[in-house]
Design a protein around this motif. Structure first.
Motif: not given
Length: 183
Positions: A96-105, A137-143, A153-156
């Motif tokens: 349960g430790q913090l994991l963050c991923a963006i774009c393709a990840a 949730v495609k309408e959110e830049k970050a969830v 992605g880059m815009g988020g």
């Protein structure tokens, strides 16, 4: 000392990785960039050479407050190919430790590992098919869903980074940084 580790592999998306570093440091969070190889220099997806703070073997996993997986191609594929990193990601998820991923990840790493099952998440739209079992949730830049933070992605990159900062230091600090960067 606890710190956030931002993983870098050749072909990483520089805005997604370095925006996180910038915003977290503005919020006085200890951050280190990590080359997943034994070479500190890493080439971004747009041919910008960046020197990581440490290599993967120099990183101290027990000090990780969060792990950030930027996107970019073929950077995300290189991250996924690093078995020791994938083992670390799974262990952090199980704890349960913090994991963050963006774009393709979020898709190619978290989704393909089954970590997003039953969770809300976003990613680069072309990677949505990899979001196995997730509520995309495609309408959110970050969830954020529990210990998982995903970005589109880059815009988020800014909202993604601010969400990480809010999780680590609270909404008040995140709002101060948001105001200081006129976002």
């Amino acid at each position: 000392m606890k710190r956030v580790y931002v993983m870098l592999a050749d072909g990483f998306e520089e805005i997604e990785a370095l925006t996180v570093v910038d915003i977290l440091r503005r919020g006085e969070v200890e951050v280190a960039t990590v080359s997943i190889t034994e070479e500190k220099w890493v080439m971004s997806s747009h041919q910008i050479k960046v020197e990581a703070d440490v290599t993967f073997s120099q990183m101290k996993e027990e000090e990780a407050q969060a792990i950030v997986l930027p996107g970019g191609m073929p950077g995300t594929v290189h991250l996924r190919e690093k078995k020791e990193l994938m083992d670390m990601v799974m262990k952090r998820h199980e704890n349960g430790q913090l994991l963050c991923a963006i774009c393709a990840a979020p898709g190619l790493i978290l989704g393909d590992l089954g970590i997003l099952e039953g969770r809300k998440a976003t990613c680069y739209p072309a990677m949505a098919e990899h979001m196995k079992g997730a509520e995309y949730v495609k309408e959110e830049k970050a969830v954020q869903d529990g210990h998982l933070i995903t970005g589109c992605g880059m815009g988020g990159a800014i909202p993604f980074s601010l969400k990480i900062l809010a999780q680590l230091k609270g909404e008040e600090i995140a709002n101060k940084v948001r105001e200081s960067i006129i976002y």
